[in-house]
Design an enzyme around this catalytic site. Structure first.
Site, PDB file in Angstrom:
ATOM      1  N   THR A   1      -5.985 -11.585   3.289  1.00  9.78           N
ATOM      2  CA  THR A   1      -7.050 -10.878   2.565  1.00  9.78           C
ATOM      3  C   THR A   1      -8.199 -11.815   2.206  1.00  9.78           C
ATOM      4  O   THR A   1      -9.196 -11.378   1.650  1.00  9.78           O
ATOM      5  CB  THR A   1      -6.493 -10.268   1.266  1.00  9.78           C
ATOM      6  OG1 THR A   1      -5.960 -11.332   0.461  1.00  9.78           O
ATOM      7  CG2 THR A   1      -5.411  -9.248   1.538  1.00  9.78           C
TER       8      THR A   1
ATOM      9  N   ALA B   1      -3.786  -7.729  -4.000  1.00  8.45           N
ATOM     10  CA  ALA B   1      -3.169  -6.397  -4.127  1.00  8.45           C
ATOM     11  C   ALA B   1      -4.264  -5.344  -4.287  1.00  8.45           C
ATOM     12  O   ALA B   1      -5.367  -5.670  -4.694  1.00  8.45           O
ATOM     13  CB  ALA B   1      -2.252  -6.377  -5.331  1.00  8.45           C
ATOM     14  N   GLY B   2      -3.936  -4.126  -3.966  1.00 11.27           N
ATOM     15  CA  GLY B   2      -4.921  -3.066  -4.155  1.00 11.27           C
ATOM     16  C   GLY B   2      -4.258  -1.866  -4.779  1.00 11.27           C
ATOM     17  O   GLY B   2      -3.497  -1.174  -4.117  1.00 11.27           O
ATOM     18  N   HIS B   3      -4.481  -1.667  -6.058  1.00 10.76           N
ATOM     19  CA  HIS B   3      -3.878  -0.521  -6.732  1.00 10.76           C
ATOM     20  C   HIS B   3      -4.959   0.497  -7.069  1.00 10.76           C
ATOM     21  O   HIS B   3      -5.931   0.161  -7.726  1.00 10.76           O
ATOM     22  CB  HIS B   3      -3.189  -0.968  -8.030  1.00 10.76           C
ATOM     23  CG  HIS B   3      -1.914  -1.707  -7.781  1.00 10.76           C
ATOM     24  ND1 HIS B   3      -1.255  -2.408  -8.760  1.00 10.76           N
ATOM     25  CD2 HIS B   3      -1.174  -1.829  -6.674  1.00 10.76           C
ATOM     26  CE1 HIS B   3      -0.166  -2.951  -8.234  1.00 10.76           C
ATOM     27  NE2 HIS B   3      -0.094  -2.613  -6.980  1.00 10.76           N
TER      28      HIS B   3
ATOM     29  N   GLY C   1     -11.112  -3.459   2.941  1.00  9.68           N
ATOM     30  CA  GLY C   1     -11.716  -2.339   3.670  1.00  9.68           C
ATOM     31  C   GLY C   1     -11.275  -2.268   5.127  1.00  9.68           C
ATOM     32  O   GLY C   1     -11.729  -1.402   5.880  1.00  9.68           O
ATOM     33  N   ARG C   2     -10.369  -3.161   5.552  1.00 10.40           N
ATOM     34  CA  ARG C   2      -9.931  -3.144   6.955  1.00 10.40           C
ATOM     35  C   ARG C   2      -9.132  -1.872   7.245  1.00 10.40           C
ATOM     36  O   ARG C   2      -8.355  -1.428   6.397  1.00 10.40           O
ATOM     37  CB  ARG C   2      -8.992  -4.330   7.245  1.00 10.40           C
ATOM     38  CG  ARG C   2      -9.663  -5.661   7.275  1.00 10.40           C
ATOM     39  CD  ARG C   2      -8.647  -6.772   7.523  1.00 10.40           C
ATOM     40  NE  ARG C   2      -7.754  -6.985   6.387  1.00 10.40           N
ATOM     41  CZ  ARG C   2      -6.790  -7.888   6.362  1.00 10.40           C
ATOM     42  NH1 ARG C   2      -6.558  -8.644   7.409  1.00 10.40           N
ATOM     43  NH2 ARG C   2      -6.039  -8.046   5.295  1.00 10.40           N
TER      44      ARG C   2
ATOM     45  N   GLN D   1       2.141  -6.122  -3.262  1.00  6.22           N
ATOM     46  CA  GLN D   1       2.481  -6.085  -1.825  1.00  6.22           C
ATOM     47  C   GLN D   1       3.784  -5.305  -1.608  1.00  6.22           C
ATOM     48  O   GLN D   1       4.154  -4.508  -2.456  1.00  6.22           O
ATOM     49  CB  GLN D   1       2.589  -7.496  -1.217  1.00  6.22           C
ATOM     50  CG  GLN D   1       1.267  -8.241  -1.110  1.00  6.22           C
ATOM     51  CD  GLN D   1       0.808  -8.867  -2.426  1.00  6.22           C
ATOM     52  OE1 GLN D   1       1.574  -9.552  -3.066  1.00  6.22           O
ATOM     53  NE2 GLN D   1      -0.428  -8.627  -2.808  1.00  6.22           N
TER      54      GLN D   1
ATOM     55  N   ASP E   1       0.813  -1.219   0.000  1.00  7.50           N
ATOM     56  CA  ASP E   1       0.000   0.000   0.000  1.00  7.50           C
ATOM     57  C   ASP E   1       0.848   1.272   0.000  1.00  7.50           C
ATOM     58  O   ASP E   1       0.480   2.272   0.598  1.00  7.50           O
ATOM     59  CB  ASP E   1      -0.978   0.020   1.208  1.00  7.50           C
ATOM     60  CG  ASP E   1      -1.778  -1.262   1.274  1.00  7.50           C
ATOM     61  OD1 ASP E   1      -2.304  -1.670   0.234  1.00  7.50           O
ATOM     62  OD2 ASP E   1      -1.841  -1.884   2.353  1.00  7.50           O
TER      63      ASP E   1
END
Ligand code: IMP
Length: 446
Positions: free
Chosen positions: A143, A54-56, A323-324, A242, A28
């Site tokens: 996740t 992953a969150g892009h 969303g954590r 990550q 992140d």
């Protein structure tokens, strides 16, 4: 052909034409934005590890794109986007992200390729993870995207299925008729009296054959694609998912992800030899965050009215995938110096500097103490890390000053420049990029 003795018989190595953008913390770090910017200087953008964990987030003016599996390069149809063999793929998620992009007017076709050797995530992987993670002790805080169980099966070989297998109906059916009953037995054992799902091999097979047909236009041998590209002098941008502290071998084990999230994963995860990567941009958030369990020496556990919560709110530090709320802490130079060295970072990008406008005084962790003894190097085990007492130095902040409109370094308040100078000095690496907001325009190149 005659072979001459001596070094001159060896041909010169080709120029390295690849770059890697890699996070030096726990993920992140806002790598997606840099991949989006640097993509324009490359021909291929490649993901080599992880999956839909992953969150892009990429922001173009008032448009926002969130990707968890597809490479950020997919937003630019003129680039070739590649999901390499080192990635684990949940086909419904792949197709969902493609559809979302098309609905947003982004062209996705032959520009997006998926390795026939990438491993496939099945519903039994998701169930296996749910049961392991809900058992209390031993939970990693994952996740929940089936990443660990799928990599386990890849390495174990007995139950692994690759994307290319989805295109061979008879072989897939035979394989799933062997795998699924085995998995049902395993799930029953893991459930240990709790409720758990079981699966029907033929049903799973029919579903995955249908998914395979939808994936078919994208499936190629990406290893050869990339090696041919290199032979033609093409430039490749590797997008690590990550962060390096979550690397399976070099991170804070066992609180890590199940892949090589440092640049060490490029060769096994894409087929591109490491020495072709000539530039490694280490991405560092101006503070630290971590989601999930595991040691975090500089964590700010100062309650709902504390600085940690203030930074979390200002930086919108909530997981893109789950969303954590992310755990928040000060910048940790001991950890970052280690990951920069490990990743072979040549230069640094400092991200989310604007978020620190919400505090009046900053701390940087410059050393560790364990049981009263100063420790120079980042310890590799969670047990020692849990006992670390960080040594801090304090810096004046630029509290309240909005830096999001800065165009160049000299537009930043003195305190912000001093903070950057100190980071550069402590890491011994040049800072080349400073990000002061989510939009690609809010970026200072040095
Ligand atoms: P997994 O990758 O889902 O198995 O999760 C393992 C650990 O890595 C958990 O602590 C996750 O929160 C963390 N993790 C996985 N992917 C990311 C990411 O993209 N950013 C931050 N943390 C991540």
């Amino acid at each position: 052909m005659s072979v001459r003795a001596g070094a001159s018989a060896l041909p010169a190595r080709p120029e390295p034409t690849c770059t890697c953008v890699v996070g030096l913390q726990w993920g992140d770090e806002a790598k997606g934005k840099l991949v989006d910017i640097l993509g324009d200087q490359h021909d291929f953008v490649v993901r080599y590890n992880g999956g839909a964990n992953a969150g892009h987030t990429i922001v173009w003016g008032d448009r926002k794109f969130k990707l968890s599996l597809l490479p950020a390069g997919v937003l630019k149809p003129h680039l070739k986007s590649v999901i390499g063999n080192g990635v684990v793929v949940y086909p419904p998620r792949f197709l969902e992200e493609v559809e979302q992009l098309r609905a947003a007017g982004i062209e996705v076709g032959s520009n997006l390729t998926l390795s026939d050797r990438a491993h496939v995530i099945f519903p039994h992987h998701l169930e296996e993870e749910r049961l392991s993670e809900s058992g209390g002790e031993g939970a990693i805080g994952t996740t929940g995207r089936g990443i660990g169980p799928c990599y386990q099966d890849k390495v174990g070989r007995v139950c692994g299925v690759r994307v290319g297998d989805l295109l061979r109906p008879e072989a897939l059916r035979e394989r799933l008729r062997f795998i699924v009953p085995r998995k049902n037995r395993l799930l029953g054992a893991l459930a240990d009296g709790r409720e758990s799902r079981t699966f029907d091999a033929d049903q799973v097979c029919d579903e995955y054959l249908a998914l395979g047909e939808k994936l078919r236009p994208h499936v190629v041998d990406t290893t050869h694609l990339l090696l041919r590209g290199l032979g033609d002098g093409k430039r490749i941008l590797f997008e690590a998912a990550q962060g390096t502290l979550l690397d399976i071998d070099h991170g804070t084990y066992p609180y890590v992800t199940s892949s090589s999230s440092s640049p060490a994963g490029i060769w096994p995860g894409s087929g591109v030899p490491a020495h072709r990567v000539g530039r490694i941009l280490g991405v560092v958030k101006a503070y630290s965050t971590r989601v999930g369990r595991g040691p975090f020496p500089t964590e700010l556990s100062d309650g709902p009215d504390g600085l940690g919560e203030r930074i979390r709110k200002t930086g919108r530090e909530y997981g893109t995938v789950t969303g954590r709320p992310r755990r928040v802490g000060w910048l940790d130079i001991v950890a970052t110096r280690y990951t920069a060295a490990l990743a072979g970072a040549d230069e640094i990008a400092i991200m989310l500097l604007d978020v620190l406008s919400c505090v009046n005084e900053l701390s940087i962790c410059t050393g560790y103490e364990i049981d009263g003894r100063r420790v120079a190097e980042f310890p590799a085990d969670a047990y020692s890390l849990d006992r670390v007492k960080p040594v801090y130095e304090s810096h004046a902040g630029w509290g309240g000053v909005d830096v999001t409109g800065a165009q160049k370094l000299s537009d930043l308040p003195d305190a912000a420049r001093r903070y950057l100078d100190r980071i550069q000095q402590l890491l011994g690496l040049p800072i080349r990029v400073v990000s002061i907001g989510p939009d690609r325009e809010q970026t200072i190149f040095i």
